[in-house]
Design an enzyme around this catalytic site. Structure first.
Site, PDB file in Angstrom:
ATOM      1  N   LYS A 159      35.523  43.090  48.527  1.00  0.00           N
ATOM      2  CA  LYS A 159      34.563  42.895  47.432  1.00  0.00           C
ATOM      3  C   LYS A 159      33.923  41.521  47.545  1.00  0.00           C
ATOM      4  O   LYS A 159      34.609  40.548  47.891  1.00  0.00           O
ATOM      5  CB  LYS A 159      35.287  43.064  46.087  1.00  0.00           C
ATOM      6  CG  LYS A 159      34.373  43.050  44.872  1.00  0.00           C
ATOM      7  CD  LYS A 159      35.171  43.318  43.602  1.00  0.00           C
ATOM      8  CE  LYS A 159      34.300  43.306  42.357  1.00  0.00           C
ATOM      9  NZ  LYS A 159      35.083  43.605  41.129  1.00  0.00           N
ATOM     10  N   SER A 178      33.356  47.201  38.061  1.00  0.00           N
ATOM     11  CA  SER A 178      32.437  46.446  38.889  1.00  0.00           C
ATOM     12  C   SER A 178      32.712  46.574  40.390  1.00  0.00           C
ATOM     13  O   SER A 178      31.843  46.253  41.195  1.00  0.00           O
ATOM     14  CB  SER A 178      32.487  44.984  38.500  1.00  0.00           C
ATOM     15  OG  SER A 178      33.763  44.434  38.788  1.00  0.00           O
ATOM     16  N   SER A 183      37.906  47.186  36.464  1.00  0.00           N
ATOM     17  CA  SER A 183      36.952  47.235  37.571  1.00  0.00           C
ATOM     18  C   SER A 183      37.469  47.787  38.897  1.00  0.00           C
ATOM     19  O   SER A 183      36.676  48.019  39.809  1.00  0.00           O
ATOM     20  CB  SER A 183      36.354  45.855  37.812  1.00  0.00           C
ATOM     21  OG  SER A 183      35.362  45.627  36.855  1.00  0.00           O
TER      22      SER A 183
HETATM   23  N1  GLN Z   1      33.409  46.529  32.477  1.00  0.00           N
HETATM   24  C1  GLN Z   1      34.048  45.263  32.565  1.00  0.00           C
HETATM   25  C2  GLN Z   1      33.089  44.160  32.276  1.00  0.00           C
HETATM   26  O1  GLN Z   1      31.920  44.432  32.296  1.00  0.00           O
HETATM   27  C3  GLN Z   1      34.605  45.132  33.917  1.00  0.00           C
HETATM   28  C4  GLN Z   1      35.208  43.809  34.137  1.00  0.00           C
HETATM   29  C5  GLN Z   1      36.054  43.812  35.334  1.00  0.00           C
HETATM   30  O2  GLN Z   1      37.102  44.481  35.347  1.00  0.00           O
HETATM   31  N2  GLN Z   1      35.676  43.008  36.316  1.00  0.00           N
HETATM   32  O3  GLN Z   1      33.440  43.045  32.005  1.00  0.00           O
END
Ligand code: GLN
Length: 493
Positions: A89, A164, A188
């Site tokens: 990532k 994400s 995420s």
């Molecule tokens: N949906 C979460 C956010 O927008 C995801 C965050 C994450 O796990 N990186 O903050």
């Protein structure tokens, strides 16, 4: 014709699991260079459509692969991950290779060091194919906030892959990486794993070093693997769950042999189904997960409904804590210390203002503004302190359940993958996609998402197994038992 056959063989390499590929490499039935080439060719042909990679590091990948072949030919004993092609990532630092966080702010950032996990993978001679697309600074659940454009779900390219870590999940699902690393602050890793039909683990907080992970919310973030099947997930964990003396929150895992006992089944285990999770999801998702619960009963587990009273409050509180920590963590990207610098500035103030205005996307700015508000005098007690109190309540909810049960089974996401653009702009609606996952980060627990069937349109449904702190071994065991017996998931070997 021969070329066609060759292509089929290459394509086959990208479908098999890490464990199978590792065995083929060890027996020298294929070489690491062949495996790397198979993946690189597939990336070349599919990445423009899927958008999983932001950078592809073909040259270094082939160098790493030929080094593996050389070592193997010399009779060296190699790690199971030697020669396995992986994607990382793009918020995990890679020395000399762009690490953008999918943001204009870091478009040209080449870290001078590797993240600890990258050092670990390289030390074990994994082959790094490139850096994977994501929501900007890991904020989002649909991978639509990336500065480099969205990722598409390989199961249906009109749909989002989740986020994400959308690039990580899509790459594994499409055969563009044998495994991938993602990061999970409130879902995420697990949420995109569910949308793309792959396995994803958010480890117990502290299990995987965060050094070199660009922080979103330091008290919630964890790096973890996304893989084609459960065993692969355990294998990758065995190589990255290493204590790092340069990360003060990193710990020595008490049970790091994650593949050990994976075949032992679930006979006699007690599994809790918290009803609040099921109330938050669509009927199709609910039914698929309840069918999995039945499967566990057939396999000898005892399944019972329980209650987790503070689930909703914990989700809201997670948003507050995550935004608050993000507003502080992202302060360093100011065009002077780090990141994009705006041109034609007439003062220092201008550099700060214009660099941040131009460098960050909309969602990131929204979080910084909200987070700054949550931490400011007058609002701190009302929002931030309250959220910390709720954090204690949800930890107690989990503690109460784990006094009587070994594992918790829930859906991973409220729905299956939705259409690209369907929720764009509605960041609260998108954040609701984490309702089943965020409480786990609040409590620092391990949780694994794995496929448990499909909805009426054939889209994958994910279920989540939550364990006690440092009980990943049991998560793998239970997930593996289901995967072997349900005969679904991503196993192609
Ligand atoms: N949906 C979460 C956010 O927008 C995801 C965050 C994450 O796990 N990186 O903050």
């Amino acid at each position: 014709k021969i070329r066609g056959k060759e292509f089929e063989m290459m394509d086959e390499i990208t479908r098999i699991s890490v464990s199978k590929l590792s065995a083929l490499l060890a027996k020298k039935e294929i070489s690491a260079v062949e495996a790397a080439n198979a993946y690189l060719e597939k990336i070349q042909s599919l990445n423009s459509e899927i958008g999983a990679y932001i950078s592809i590091t073909a040259e270094t990948a082939l160098k790493q692969a030929s080094e593996v072949d050389r070592l193997r030919a010399a009779g060296e004993k190699l790690s199971p991950l030697a020669g396995i092609p992986a994607g990382i990532k793009d918020n995990i630092c890679t020395k000399g290779i762009p690490t953008t966080c999918a943001s204009r702010m870091l478009e040209n950032f080449k870290p001078p060091y590797n993240a600890f996990v990258v050092d670990l993978l390289e030390g074990q001679h994994a082959v790094i194919l490139g850096k994977l697309n994501m929501d900007e600074f890991a904020m989002g659940s649909s991978n639509e906030t990336s500065y480099f454009g969205p990722v598409k779900n390989p199961r249906d390219t009109s749909r989002v892959p989740g986020g994400s870590s959308g690039g990580s999940a899509a790459a594994v699902a499409a055969g563009l990486a044998a495994f991938a690393l993602g990061s999970d602050t409130s879902g995420s890793i697990r949420q995109p794993a569910a949308f793309c039909g792959v396995v994803g683990l958010k480890p117990t907080y502290g299990t995987v070093s965060r050094r070199g992970l660009v922080a979103l919310a330091s008290s919630l973030d964890q790096i973890g693997p996304l893989t084609k099947d459960v065993k692969d997930c355990a294998m990758v964990m065995e190589s990255i769950a290493v204590q790092d003396k340069w990360d003060a929150t990193s710990v020595c895992h008490p049970n790091p042999e994650f593949t050990k006992g994976i075949e032992n089944g679930v006979q006699g285990l007690k599994i809790a189904l918290p009803k609040e999770f099921f109330a938050a999801v669509s009927d199709e998702v609910k039914n698929a997960v309840l069918a999995a619960a039945k499967q566990y009963e057939k396999l000898g587990a005892k399944v019972e409904e329980v209650s987790i009273p503070h689930l909703k409050a914990a989700h809201s509180a997670c948003f507050v804590i995550s935004a608050a920590e993000a507003s502080s963590n992202l302060g360093k990207f100011d065009g002077i210390k780090f990141g994009y610098r705006a041109q034609n500035c007439s003062s220092v103030d201008d550099i700060y203002k214009l660099s941040r205005s131009q460098g960050f996307g909309k969602e990131v700015k929204r979080r910084i503004l909200l987070g700054t508000m949550f931490l400011s005098t007058g609002y701190y007690e009302k929002y931030y302190s309250k959220s910390l109190q709720i954090r204690t309540l949800i930890c107690n909810d989990f503690k109460n359940i784990f006094e009587r049960y070994d594992l918790i089974l829930t859906p991973t996401t409220p729905t299956t993958a939705y259409k690209l653009g369907e929720k764009q702009g509605d960041s609260l609606d998108i954040f609701m996609g984490d309702i089943c996952t965020s409480s786990v980060n609040m409590a620092g627990l391990p949780a694994l998402s794995l496929p448990c069937g499909a909805d009426s349109q054939g889209l994958p449904v994910g279920m989540q197994l939550i364990g006690k702190a440092f009980d990943e071994q049991l998560l793998f065991r239970a997930a593996y038992a289901y995967e072997q017996n349900a005969n679904i998931g991503q196993r192609k070997d």
